[in-house]
Scaffold this motif. Structure first.
Motif, short mmCIF file in Angstrom:
data_model
loop_
_atom_site.label_atom_id
_atom_site.label_comp_id
_atom_site.label_asym_id
_atom_site.label_seq_id
_atom_site.Cartn_x
_atom_site.Cartn_y
_atom_site.Cartn_z
N LYS A 72 5.96 -14.63 -0.42
CA LYS A 72 4.86 -14.10 0.37
C LYS A 72 3.63 -14.04 -0.52
O LYS A 72 3.73 -13.86 -1.73
N ARG A 73 2.48 -14.14 0.10
CA ARG A 73 1.24 -13.92 -0.61
C ARG A 73 1.09 -12.40 -0.71
O ARG A 73 1.27 -11.69 0.28
N ILE A 74 0.78 -11.91 -1.92
CA ILE A 74 0.74 -10.45 -2.09
C ILE A 74 -0.70 -9.96 -2.22
O ILE A 74 -1.43 -10.38 -3.12
N ALA A 75 -1.10 -9.08 -1.32
CA ALA A 75 -2.36 -8.34 -1.50
C ALA A 75 -1.95 -7.02 -2.15
O ALA A 75 -1.33 -6.16 -1.52
N LEU A 76 -2.25 -6.88 -3.44
CA LEU A 76 -1.67 -5.80 -4.24
C LEU A 76 -2.59 -4.57 -4.32
O LEU A 76 -3.60 -4.61 -4.99
N ALA A 77 -2.20 -3.53 -3.60
CA ALA A 77 -2.88 -2.24 -3.77
C ALA A 77 -2.05 -1.36 -4.70
O ALA A 77 -2.59 -0.63 -5.52
N SER A 105 0.79 -15.92 -5.62
CA SER A 105 -0.40 -15.30 -6.24
C SER A 105 -0.51 -13.85 -5.81
O SER A 105 -0.20 -13.49 -4.68
N LEU A 106 -0.95 -13.05 -6.77
CA LEU A 106 -1.25 -11.64 -6.49
C LEU A 106 -2.75 -11.54 -6.29
O LEU A 106 -3.52 -11.85 -7.20
N ILE A 107 -3.16 -11.11 -5.12
CA ILE A 107 -4.59 -10.93 -4.87
C ILE A 107 -4.86 -9.43 -4.98
O ILE A 107 -4.32 -8.64 -4.21
N PRO A 108 -5.68 -9.02 -5.97
CA PRO A 108 -5.87 -7.58 -6.17
C PRO A 108 -6.65 -6.93 -5.04
O PRO A 108 -7.60 -7.51 -4.52
N VAL A 109 -6.24 -5.72 -4.69
CA VAL A 109 -6.96 -4.92 -3.70
C VAL A 109 -7.68 -3.76 -4.39
O VAL A 109 -8.74 -3.32 -3.94
N ASP A 110 -7.13 -3.28 -5.49
CA ASP A 110 -7.79 -2.23 -6.26
C ASP A 110 -9.24 -2.68 -6.49
O ASP A 110 -9.47 -3.84 -6.88
N ALA A 170 0.83 -1.22 0.00
CA ALA A 170 0.00 0.00 0.00
C ALA A 170 0.85 1.25 0.00
O ALA A 170 0.45 2.29 0.50
N MET A 171 2.08 1.12 -0.54
CA MET A 171 2.90 2.32 -0.73
C MET A 171 2.41 2.99 -2.01
O MET A 171 1.73 2.37 -2.81
N VAL A 172 2.84 4.22 -2.19
CA VAL A 172 2.34 4.91 -3.37
C VAL A 172 3.43 4.97 -4.44
O VAL A 172 4.62 5.12 -4.13
N GLY A 173 3.04 4.72 -5.70
CA GLY A 173 3.94 4.91 -6.83
C GLY A 173 5.02 3.86 -6.97
O GLY A 173 4.95 2.75 -6.44
N TYR A 174 6.06 4.28 -7.68
CA TYR A 174 7.21 3.42 -8.03
C TYR A 174 7.90 2.85 -6.79
O TYR A 174 8.52 1.79 -6.86
N SER A 175 7.76 3.53 -5.65
CA SER A 175 8.43 3.07 -4.43
C SER A 175 7.99 1.67 -4.02
O SER A 175 8.67 1.01 -3.24
N LEU A 223 -13.77 -3.27 1.86
CA LEU A 223 -14.30 -4.53 1.33
C LEU A 223 -13.26 -5.30 0.49
O LEU A 223 -12.99 -6.47 0.78
N PRO A 224 -12.64 -4.66 -0.53
CA PRO A 224 -11.61 -5.43 -1.26
C PRO A 224 -10.38 -5.78 -0.43
O PRO A 224 -9.76 -6.82 -0.66
N ILE A 225 -10.03 -4.94 0.56
CA ILE A 225 -8.88 -5.28 1.41
C ILE A 225 -9.23 -6.54 2.24
O ILE A 225 -8.45 -7.49 2.34
N HIS A 226 -10.42 -6.51 2.80
CA HIS A 226 -10.93 -7.62 3.61
C HIS A 226 -10.96 -8.91 2.77
O HIS A 226 -10.51 -9.96 3.21
N TYR A 227 -11.47 -8.79 1.55
CA TYR A 227 -11.56 -9.97 0.67
C TYR A 227 -10.17 -10.53 0.39
O TYR A 227 -9.94 -11.74 0.43
N ALA A 228 -9.21 -9.62 0.12
CA ALA A 228 -7.84 -10.07 -0.20
C ALA A 228 -7.19 -10.75 1.02
O ALA A 228 -6.48 -11.74 0.87
#
Ligand code: NDP
Ligand code: MG
Length: 382
Positions: free
Chosen positions: A117-122, A144-149, A99-104, A267-272
């Motif tokens: 690691k399992r990634i919850a991708l925001a 697996s990448l679990i989308p948060v967007d 949940a960092m912002v941008g390229y960082s 909701l999407p964070i919870h789902y991820a």
């Protein structure tokens, strides 16, 4: 067993909402690692409440303050941007919420994937900058990448139980932001305060400006390509001002599935966090007596040309989206500092895409170099 969570960017909009979920589901989730950039006070407060094993503050000038405040706690404190990636080698977190912002977000996410690691991708920018590389790394490491967007979470939810080959196309919804329906002439003099007033979502400053310019939808189109392995022509964007339908999938038999709900990132964070399970929550429910109207419009690619630029970058492939992302980060930052006008953001992005050297099959080093070069070019155009 509790799911051990690392939150990269815990002091931000997504990060703080994720911590609300941890608070609500404390019998199922525990915090292993928190990171922030410069908001030391909030990071300290979060560390005192959630007692992670490790925390990292990217801004090294804040290290002494954080270390001192947590002197009596059993929490290891690190500082510096590099430490956010390096900590992935030692943290015992199962799930990393980016949940960092941008390229960082790029290098820490790569390191998290290498540590399986399992990634919850925001942090969508990670996939925009280096989608091909990230996809390959995920395959190699069985991650697996679990989308948060919210849009991508919607599509992900629509695809549960479906064969990916049966997708005809996906339809990403966009609220249209605060300037929906405005002409270029009307946009010429809009202010930062107006651009920061999103009609439906309360988010960090960068993504809020991206929503106003439609760059956010452009970044999401590219994010979707990599997350779901789609061809550019299979990805559509439609303006849906109510933000109730979070996105849709059209299948090869003509059937369309949509995922709906109130606009609430929890909701999407919870789902991820809990995927593949659904866990009860007490989030506010949508009432059809209050939502009487769901409408749709075509995006105006002439006025909001960032979305057209993103399609172009996706078609060209290589390091093109990395260029666009870097230019956009510089342009948005300049707009937020009142250095440029609103329409100039897309002008800088467009110019930058033709001025940085194109690389068809970039390595990680190429992406790092492209990002650096594009930032320099964008700065020279301010
Ligand atoms: P915010 O600006 O609110 O928060 C960003 C977080 O990242 C903060 O914790 C900040 O630290 C940290 N951070 C910023 N720059 C750096 C850096 N250079 N190094 C390390 N940490 C850094 O952003 P959002 O929460 O809104 O967005 C986070 C990500 O999630 C973005 O990629 C965005 O596109 C995506 N996203 C966000 C949504 C939303 O509703 N907010 C919706 C969908 C996706 P600090 O505050 O301490 O300076
Ligand atoms: Mg989104």
């Amino acid at each position: 067993m509790k799911n051990k969570i690392a939150i990269l960017g815990s002091t931000g909009s997504i990060g703080t909402q994720a911590l609300e979920i941890v608070r609500e589901q404390s019998d199922k989730l525990e915090v292993e690692l928190l990171t922030g950039n410069s908001n030391a006070d909030l990071l300290i407060e979060q560390a005192l409440e959630f007692k992670p094993n490790h925390i990292v503050i990217a801004d090294e000038t804040k290290y002494a303050q954080v270390k001192h405040a947590l002197a009596n706690e059993d929490i290891k404190v690190f500082a510096g941007s590099k430490a956010i990636a390096e900590i992935m080698d030692i943290t015992s977190a199962d799930t990393v919420l980016t949940a960092m912002v941008g390229y960082s977000g790029l290098l820490p996410t790569i390191r998290a994937i290498k540590n399986r690691k399992r990634i919850a991708l925001a942090n969508k920018e990670t996939l925009v900058v280096a989608g091909e590389l990230i996809t390959k790394l995920c395959e190699e490491n069985g991650v697996s990448l679990i989308p948060v967007d919210s849009e991508h979470s919607a599509i992900f939810q629509c695809l549960v139980g479906e064969d990916l080959d049966s997708i005809d196309k996906i339809i990403l919804t966009a609220s249209g932001g605060p300037f929906r329906g405005k002409s270029r002439e009307q946009l010429a003099e809009v202010t930062k305060a107006q651009a920061l007033k999103h009609p439906n979502w309360n988010m960090g400053a960068k993504i809020t400006i991206d929503s106003a310019t439609l760059m956010n939808k452009g970044l999401e189109v590219i994010e979707a390509k990599w997350l779901f392995g789609l061809k550019p022509k299979q990805i559509e964007a439609v303006i849906h001002p109510q933000s109730i339908i979070h996105s849709m999938v059209e299948f090869n038999d003509g059937s369309i599935k949509a995922q709906m709900g109130l606009p609430d990132m929890k909701l999407p964070i919870h789902y991820a966090f809990f995927f593949p399970y659904r866990i009860p929550s007490d989030f506010k429910r949508m009432s059809f007596s209050e939502v009487s109207n769901l409408t749709f419009e075509q995006p105006d690619l002439h006025t909001f040309k960032n979305l057209a630029l993103a399609y172009d970058a996706m078609d060209k492939g290589g390091n093109m989206a990395c260029m666009l992302n870097a230019a956009n980060e510089i342009a948005v930052d300049a707009f937020l500092k009142d250095k440029i006008k609103f329409l100039k953001i897309a002008d800088i992005n467009e110019a930058c895409m033709s001025k940085v050297q194109f690389v068809k099959h970039p390595t990680l080093e190429d992406y790092i170099q492209t990002d650096k070069e594009a930032r320099e070019v964008a700065k020279s155009l301010l």
